[in-house]
Design an enzyme around this catalytic site. Structure first.
Site, PDB file in Angstrom:
ATOM      1  N   LEU A 121     -71.873 -37.146  20.004  1.00  0.00           N
ATOM      2  CA  LEU A 121     -72.007 -38.678  20.391  1.00  0.00           C
ATOM      3  C   LEU A 121     -71.858 -39.251  19.233  1.00  0.00           C
ATOM      4  CD1 LEU A 121     -75.014 -38.198  23.006  1.00  0.00           C
ATOM      5  CD2 LEU A 121     -72.516 -38.041  23.360  1.00  0.00           C
ATOM      6  N   ASP A 122     -70.884 -40.205  19.068  1.00  0.00           N
ATOM      7  CA  ASP A 122     -70.531 -41.082  17.992  1.00  0.00           C
ATOM      8  C   ASP A 122     -71.742 -42.207  17.885  1.00  0.00           C
ATOM      9  OD1 ASP A 122     -68.770 -41.893  15.841  1.00  0.00           O
ATOM     10  OD2 ASP A 122     -68.594 -43.483  17.047  1.00  0.00           O
ATOM     11  N   ALA A 123     -72.289 -42.385  16.658  1.00  0.00           N
ATOM     12  CA  ALA A 123     -72.893 -43.420  16.247  1.00  0.00           C
ATOM     13  C   ALA A 123     -73.777 -44.135  17.408  1.00  0.00           C
ATOM     14  CB  ALA A 123     -72.125 -44.473  15.843  1.00  0.00           C
TER      15      ALA A 123
ATOM     16  N   GLU B  68     -74.606 -38.525  16.550  1.00  0.00           N
ATOM     17  CA  GLU B  68     -74.463 -38.744  15.168  1.00  0.00           C
ATOM     18  C   GLU B  68     -75.413 -40.408  15.166  1.00  0.00           C
ATOM     19  OE1 GLU B  68     -71.600 -40.909  12.112  1.00  0.00           O
ATOM     20  OE2 GLU B  68     -71.308 -41.227  14.327  1.00  0.00           O
TER      21      GLU B  68
ATOM     22  N   ASP C 178     -78.809 -37.697   5.608  1.00  0.00           N
ATOM     23  CA  ASP C 178     -79.491 -37.837   4.368  1.00  0.00           C
ATOM     24  C   ASP C 178     -79.316 -36.535   3.655  1.00  0.00           C
ATOM     25  OD1 ASP C 178     -80.957 -40.078   5.328  1.00  0.00           O
ATOM     26  OD2 ASP C 178     -82.988 -39.349   5.076  1.00  0.00           O
ATOM     27  N   PHE C 179     -79.275 -35.594   4.120  1.00  0.00           N
ATOM     28  CA  PHE C 179     -78.750 -34.355   3.436  1.00  0.00           C
ATOM     29  C   PHE C 179     -77.351 -34.554   2.748  1.00  0.00           C
ATOM     30  CE2 PHE C 179     -76.580 -30.202   2.847  1.00  0.00           C
ATOM     31  CZ  PHE C 179     -77.715 -29.225   2.731  1.00  0.00           C
ATOM     32  N   HIS C 180     -76.567 -35.095   3.404  1.00  0.00           N
ATOM     33  CA  HIS C 180     -75.109 -35.075   2.557  1.00  0.00           C
ATOM     34  C   HIS C 180     -75.279 -36.284   1.651  1.00  0.00           C
ATOM     35  CE1 HIS C 180     -71.626 -37.683   2.082  1.00  0.00           C
ATOM     36  NE2 HIS C 180     -70.963 -36.613   2.113  1.00  0.00           N
TER      37      HIS C 180
ATOM     38  N   VAL D 211     -65.361 -38.426   3.800  1.00  0.00           N
ATOM     39  CA  VAL D 211     -64.203 -38.202   3.367  1.00  0.00           C
ATOM     40  C   VAL D 211     -63.174 -39.394   3.463  1.00  0.00           C
ATOM     41  CG1 VAL D 211     -62.094 -36.913   2.729  1.00  0.00           C
ATOM     42  CG2 VAL D 211     -64.263 -35.751   2.866  1.00  0.00           C
ATOM     43  N   GLY D 212     -63.005 -39.609   4.779  1.00  0.00           N
ATOM     44  CA  GLY D 212     -61.841 -40.713   5.061  1.00  0.00           C
ATOM     45  C   GLY D 212     -62.137 -42.045   4.916  1.00  0.00           C
TER      46      GLY D 212
END
Length: 658
Positions: A269-271, A307, A333-335, A403-404
């Protein structure tokens, strides 16, 4: 209740049925514009009258309408528009909708029982950039590669119909319709069926927080949007304003349709932080209840993965603890903590994660920010998730967003050293959380992943270009971002794959120049792939995916050294990491155990010869430089010297009984 055009199930009147929600309209008709055989009915039959029920849904049916029939809804006897719940838009977002018979597909996954969420090793891919052809069909040939790597779940970026032929997918305007340029409903079903045959679960990314800016005609039918809230995309989806029930069911039925008609295993589920709902029962809770009820009707489970940048554990807590009972959520947070440590970038939200302590906290405590003050946000952020087990969180070192949304789509392969890439891989795949890889990460793809669109409206495209430039100017980025509207931008983002790794072992068809992009050499790519493959094998062999609780992990950090001790049902694990550029010596609390090395990122089998300090040195010297001791104990190794940018995993050996 199904929406759109669908064929009768058992107990229903035969034929093709149409249902559309339009609570404020006085007259709605189905306008048939084309039949699959090229024929047409009389003028009278081209318009099928509909009747409205008390909840604002319009219904009709026709016995002789076959699959492939194209239609619009004519509103108030005037203009005609595509179906908001269209199953297929063969001519794009502005064209007619097409009737799909989901019963006609010959599924071969009857024995598929799914995969436990804790066992997911996720591979995120964009259909358009995954292969040169950019279709569902072309992706089939790469599935054995993912299985050989050890992947257990494929996450597909959004495929709901968007304008044009190329897009990240987050500009979709027909949530039920599978993108025509990818291969439509038939192509997606073939891909899911093939994944299940290969033992892969399928996660589909869906967008319930906004509609795209081109081709959204839902406003012609009803109040799908509300101006009570604003999102980065404009008006919010109407989840709690007047007439919200119809909107809530629209998205609930959409989720069920992907699970039911396409055999999808999980939805990302996006954002969800942009889903605004202050009603007594939040939409996400209602959605989870509906999905979990549906899952009881099939052999395989169905999961919802959110997400969110809120660090709000209510998303995944059970109902009895005041939660929404989603199955997992991303831990950004991990990223952020890992990215900041490896790249040294401290712009924007990365400024909240400068210390090594942030990464130690992410490993142990799920979130770095669990109610503390965030300097970047200028307020307290997050809430404690210490009561939740590790399989409730998805972590990564790279993903499509991180990345994008960089100006030039830089991957780690062009940002950090080869040794640092291995360190990033190890900390992610050996963590107790669900790991996610972004396509190409496993071999250090050098091609960027850029932002691309194919809007037909020139003014909209100009606005997108201007918006991207302004966004990067705010982040103090120098230069001009690649043109998001250019076909070349998509082409530049396509995976090159490993040399000589074409499906079915055919020679690499890509020009040799594609392997000469800045970043990893072909040798480094092959070594990195082998290292990823071994990390995944270690994760499975040593049951690292076993759910862990907060007290099970003890982290320690000093200077550039971070290590953690993880209690396991069998033998405990010790993970050592050096994030610095020089050797660091440290005394470890080894207790009375002997610790045997499982894997080390600087072992010669994962290293190119150029990584050694002295090419002329004998092999023993090189091994001494690159390797940690195979065994650790208080007697033999009271002090341990950890090489730069190194990760090593050890397992405790229980003392022999006396």
């Amino acid at each position: 209740m199904k929406l759109g055009a669908y064929f009768a199930e058992k107990g229903e009147a035969a034929g093709c049925h149409f249902t559309v929600w339009a609570p404020l309209l006085k007259k709605v008709q189905v306008e048939v514009v084309a039949m699959p055989d090229g024929g047409s009915d009389s003028a009278q039959k081209n318009l099928l009258p509909m009747t409205q029920d008390a909840r604002g849904y319009w219904h009709t049916g026709e016995t002789n309408l076959p699959a492939g029939t194209q239609y619009f809804y004519q509103l108030e006897g005037a203009d005609s528009w595509p179906d908001p719940a269209s199953q297929f838009q063969p001519e794009g977002v502005h064209g007619p909708s097409q009737v799909v018979d989901h019963r006609a597909f010959d599924w071969t996954d009857d024995d598929w029982s799914g995969i436990a969420l804790a066992d997911y090793i996720i591979y995120e891919l964009h259909v358009g950039a995954f292969t040169p052809e950019g279709t569902f069909e072309a992706a089939l040939a790469r599935l054995p590669d993912l299985v050989a790597l050890g992947i257990t779940a494929v996450e597909i970026m959004p495929v709901a119909q968007f304008p044009g032929e190329r897009n990240w997918g987050y500009d979709g305007v027909f949530p039920f319709a599978t993108q025509n340029s990818y291969g439509g409903p038939q192509g997606l079903k073939q891909l899911v069926d093939a994944c299940h045959q290969q033992g892969l679960a399928v996660i589909l990314d869906v967008v319930y927080n906004h509609f795209g800016p081109e081709g959204n005609y839902t406003g012609k039918f009803g109040p799908y949007l509300t101006d009570h809230y604003r999102t980065p995309w404009g008006k919010a989806i109407n989840f709690d304003d007047a007439y919200a029930d119809g909107v809530r069911w629209y998205f609930t039925e959409n989720a069920l349709s992907w699970l039911r008609d396409y055999h999808i295993d999980a939805l990302r589920l996006d954002a969800v932080h942009a889903i605004y709902d202050f009603g007594a029962k939040h939409f996400l809770q209602a959605l989870a209840e509906a999905v979990h009820t549906f899952a009881k009707t099939r052999k395989s489970p169905a999961y919802l993965i959110a997400e969110s940048d809120l660090n709000d554990p209510r998303l995944i807590r059970p109902l009895e603890k005041g939660g929404y009972q989603l199955d997992a959520q991303w831990s950004d947070d991990f990223h952020h903590a890992l990215h900041t440590r490896l790249t040294g970038e401290v712009i924007g939200y990365y400024s909240d994660f400068i210390s090594l302590e942030a990464l130690a906290t992410a490993i142990k405590s799920r979130f770095v920010y669990a109610g503390q003050y965030s300097p970047f946000r200028h307020r307290d952020h997050g809430s404690s998730a210490l009561d939740l087990s590790s399989e409730k969180f998805v972590v990564c070192s790279q993903n499509h967003d991180q990345v994008g949304n960089r100006m030039t789509g830089d991957r780690f392969s062009t940002l950090i050293s080869f040794e640092a890439q291995k360190l990033a891989a190890g900390i992610t795949l050996l963590s107790p959380y669900i790991p996610l890889l972004f396509m190409g990460e496993e071999y250090g793809e050098n091609a960027p992943f850029l932002y691309f669109v194919d809007h037909g409206d020139p003014d909209l495209l100009a606005a997108v270009r201007a918006g991207r430039k302004e966004e990067f100017r705010a982040f103090h980025s120098e230069g001009t971002p690649p043109d998001p509207g250019s076909l070349d931008t998509l082409k530049a983002s396509k995976l090159r794959w490993l040399p000589n790794s074409e499906p079915n072992s055919e020679p690499n068809s890509e020009p040799s120049s594609t392997n000469q992009l800045p970043g990893n050499s072909p040798t480094q790519q092959r070594l990195l792939y082998a290292f990823y493959k071994q990390l995944i094998a270690v994760r499975k062999q040593y049951k690292i995916m076993t759910p862990s609780q907060y007290p099970d992990i003890q982290t320690h950090h000093t200077n550039d050294i971070l290590y953690y001790h993880r209690k396991m049902e069998g033998n405990d694990l010790l993970c050592l990491m050096n994030f610095g550029e020089v050797h660091r010596e440290i005394q470890l609390p080894l207790n009375s155990h002997t610790w045997t090395q499982i894997i080390c990122s600087t072992d010669p089998q994962w290293s190119v010869s150029s990584s050694r300090p002295d090419e002329s040195a004998p092999d023993e010297s090189a091994v001494e430089y690159t390797c940690l001791p195979r065994c650790l104990s208080e007697k033999t190794t009271p002090m341990v010297k950890i090489p730069p940018l190194t990760l090593a995993l050890y397992q405790a050996q229980k003392p022999e009984p006396t």
